[in-house]
Motif scaffolding. Structure first.
Motif, PDB file in Angstrom:
ATOM      1  N   GLY A 129       0.805  -1.252  -0.049  1.00 28.84           N
ATOM      2  CA  GLY A 129      -0.023  -0.082   0.073  1.00 28.84           C
ATOM      3  C   GLY A 129       0.775   1.260   0.043  1.00 28.84           C
ATOM      4  O   GLY A 129       0.546   2.106  -0.687  1.00 28.84           O
ATOM      5  N   ASP A 174       2.714   2.016  -3.342  1.00 29.05           N
ATOM      6  CA  ASP A 174       1.665   2.522  -4.228  1.00 29.05           C
ATOM      7  C   ASP A 174       1.691   3.815  -4.215  1.00 29.05           C
ATOM      8  O   ASP A 174       1.786   4.725  -5.291  1.00 29.05           O
ATOM      9  CB  ASP A 174       0.433   1.951  -4.282  1.00 29.05           C
ATOM     10  CG  ASP A 174       0.057   0.496  -4.738  1.00 29.05           C
ATOM     11  OD1 ASP A 174      -0.818  -0.044  -4.657  1.00 29.05           O
ATOM     12  OD2 ASP A 174       1.128   0.185  -5.403  1.00 29.05           O
ATOM     13  N   LEU A 196      -3.095  14.909  -6.393  1.00 27.22           N
ATOM     14  CA  LEU A 196      -3.392  13.414  -6.551  1.00 27.22           C
ATOM     15  C   LEU A 196      -2.689  12.847  -5.074  1.00 27.22           C
ATOM     16  O   LEU A 196      -3.207  12.002  -4.531  1.00 27.22           O
ATOM     17  CB  LEU A 196      -2.659  12.817  -7.935  1.00 27.22           C
ATOM     18  CG  LEU A 196      -3.133  11.498  -8.016  1.00 27.22           C
ATOM     19  CD1 LEU A 196      -4.557  11.413  -8.053  1.00 27.22           C
ATOM     20  CD2 LEU A 196      -2.494  11.050  -9.063  1.00 27.22           C
ATOM     21  N   THR A 200      -6.842  10.213   1.779  1.00 26.83           N
ATOM     22  CA  THR A 200      -8.506   9.415   1.699  1.00 26.83           C
ATOM     23  C   THR A 200      -7.962   7.945   1.488  1.00 26.83           C
ATOM     24  O   THR A 200      -8.742   7.399   2.168  1.00 26.83           O
ATOM     25  CB  THR A 200      -9.083  10.133   0.712  1.00 26.83           C
ATOM     26  OG1 THR A 200      -8.397   9.795  -0.549  1.00 26.83           O
ATOM     27  CG2 THR A 200      -9.338  11.589   0.868  1.00 26.83           C
ATOM     28  N   ARG A 201      -6.850   7.684   0.998  1.00 27.00           N
ATOM     29  CA  ARG A 201      -6.615   6.247   0.586  1.00 27.00           C
ATOM     30  C   ARG A 201      -5.888   5.331   1.557  1.00 27.00           C
ATOM     31  O   ARG A 201      -5.805   4.350   1.879  1.00 27.00           O
ATOM     32  CB  ARG A 201      -6.443   5.961  -0.985  1.00 27.00           C
ATOM     33  CG  ARG A 201      -6.248   4.510  -0.995  1.00 27.00           C
ATOM     34  CD  ARG A 201      -6.081   4.133  -2.578  1.00 27.00           C
ATOM     35  NE  ARG A 201      -7.443   4.279  -3.192  1.00 27.00           N
ATOM     36  CZ  ARG A 201      -7.629   3.999  -4.299  1.00 27.00           C
ATOM     37  NH1 ARG A 201      -6.593   3.749  -5.308  1.00 27.00           N
ATOM     38  NH2 ARG A 201      -8.718   4.022  -5.040  1.00 27.00           N
ATOM     39  N   TYR A 202      -4.647   6.220   1.865  1.00 27.91           N
ATOM     40  CA  TYR A 202      -3.610   5.406   2.659  1.00 27.91           C
ATOM     41  C   TYR A 202      -3.095   5.642   4.107  1.00 27.91           C
ATOM     42  O   TYR A 202      -3.621   4.759   4.725  1.00 27.91           O
ATOM     43  CB  TYR A 202      -2.232   5.668   1.727  1.00 27.91           C
ATOM     44  CG  TYR A 202      -2.235   5.051   0.446  1.00 27.91           C
ATOM     45  CD1 TYR A 202      -2.385   5.693  -0.886  1.00 27.91           C
ATOM     46  CD2 TYR A 202      -2.177   3.564   0.225  1.00 27.91           C
ATOM     47  CE1 TYR A 202      -2.527   5.261  -1.972  1.00 27.91           C
ATOM     48  CE2 TYR A 202      -2.493   3.076  -1.040  1.00 27.91           C
ATOM     49  CZ  TYR A 202      -2.609   3.749  -2.048  1.00 27.91           C
ATOM     50  OH  TYR A 202      -2.551   3.277  -3.333  1.00 27.91           O
ATOM     51  N   VAL A 225      -5.967   4.358   6.608  1.00 25.99           N
ATOM     52  CA  VAL A 225      -5.622   2.810   6.834  1.00 25.99           C
ATOM     53  C   VAL A 225      -4.758   2.778   7.979  1.00 25.99           C
ATOM     54  O   VAL A 225      -5.085   1.955   9.071  1.00 25.99           O
ATOM     55  CB  VAL A 225      -5.225   2.146   5.710  1.00 25.99           C
ATOM     56  CG1 VAL A 225      -4.962   0.704   6.000  1.00 25.99           C
ATOM     57  CG2 VAL A 225      -6.258   2.126   4.492  1.00 25.99           C
TER      58      VAL A 225
END
Lengths: 223, 218
Positions: free
Chosen positions: B93, B96, B118, B125-127, B130
């Motif tokens: 993750g 990426d 980006l 928001t994505r990584y 988490v």
């Protein structure tokens, strides 16, 4: 309750195909849930089933695993397609990563315009013939074993046979200069589990086509 | 004969930086050959590419293979298959996210602006949510197995690297802020973060032009 691994992906090859190959080679039965609508994908998201909001996702041993390499590595370790020794593992990792770089060129192929596809085809052929396949041909030549590492079938061999067959779909004569890879291909294809996977009716997917691309774009809302 | 791992790469971060981080975190001294011209000896490069690391009699290539070997050798990995699986997922993750940053300097100024947005968006928001949640759920100091692993080193590298581009990125993530402070103060990592270490500066324009020339990129 089913003990079989459950694969979540759309009905096509993409990033999940290598995982199907490895499970099949290990003789592991698995189930598939195909993403066929945006709503299905959003439900997975809402359920918190996708750690980084992405597929592939594989339910296995109580985990919802994501990230292709992590999944492949776990499967290889669990089903004895890896090595215990750190150095042998290192060689498997290197060989796998090399093959995956080649597969990356192929994986994006169907997304390109016809003009770009022609260039990409040449690139795939060139890289396969000059950068990647010579390496594996030499490995087999140097140690004269049937498999790449440790004289037994490992993740590296499965990744390689997948790559050979996939490149051949695009460049049918690609193995003409590689006699040992031809022998490797014949030999590995005849292993019971892999032979079964190569037969019609298996969970192996067809080369990705235009319709599948448009469909996936819609589901994943790609730019 | 030197037992130190020997790194072959150009004098910049690129794909080698994560390897420098991991060796440093493990407290392993390394030697670097930063002259790319001498490294263009194709017999030494399995797939004609760098990074290449000479270690334990092997000339290792492929960043992930190298990282995995180092992690295994220096106890920054896990023996248990499932714990290893979590480390792998967390590492992948982060990688990426790092991929977005690694190409940043190659883009035109206009593309860079889009890429910056980006990077910020994906990180926020994505990584990072988490990893914030992982730390929140188990309340341990580290991501997996209550000890420093490859996943933690990859994450601290990512946090610091994103912060260079988006300084306020951790403003919504208190546990990651604490993680950052805590992991930065580990002796080996603290040493790596000090001037004079083998940590490389953010890649700049000159380095990009140089590498393009060496690797003959299109």
């Amino acid at each position: 309750m089913s003990e079989k691994p459950k694969l979540h992906y759309f009905n096509g090859r993409g990033r999940m195909e290598s995982i199907r190959w490895l499970l099949a080679a290990a003789g592991v039965e698995f189930e598939e849930e195909f993403l066929e609508s945006r709503e299905q994908y959003e439900m997975l998201l809402q359920d918190g089933a996708l750690l980084f909001q992405q597929v592939p996702m594989v339910e296995i041993d109580g985990m919802k695993m994501v990230q292709t390499r992590a999944i492949l590595s776990y499967i290889a370790g669990k089903y004895n397609l890896y090595e215990k020794d750190l150095k042998e593992r290192a060689w498997i990792d290197m060989y796998v990563e090399g093959v995956r770089d080649l597969m990356d060129l192929i994986r994006v192929h169907h997304k390109l315009s016809p003009q770009e596809q022609q260039k990409n085809l040449a690139l795939i052929g060139e890289k396969a013939a000059t950068r990647y396949f010579p390496v594996y041909e030499k490995i087999l030549k140097d140690h004269k074993d049937d498999f790449l590492v440790g004289n037994q079938l490992t993740w590296a061999d499965v990744q390689l046979i997948e790559a050979i067959l996939t490149v051949e779909e695009k460049v049918p004569t690609i193995l003409s200069e590689f006699p040992l890879l031809q022998a490797f291909k014949a030999r590995v294809s005849s292993i019971a589990t892999i032979k079964k996977f190569l037969q019609p009716g298996s969970q192996r997917k067809l080369p990705t086509d235009e319709k599948a691309v448009a469909f996936t774009n819609r589901i994943f809302n790609r730019r």
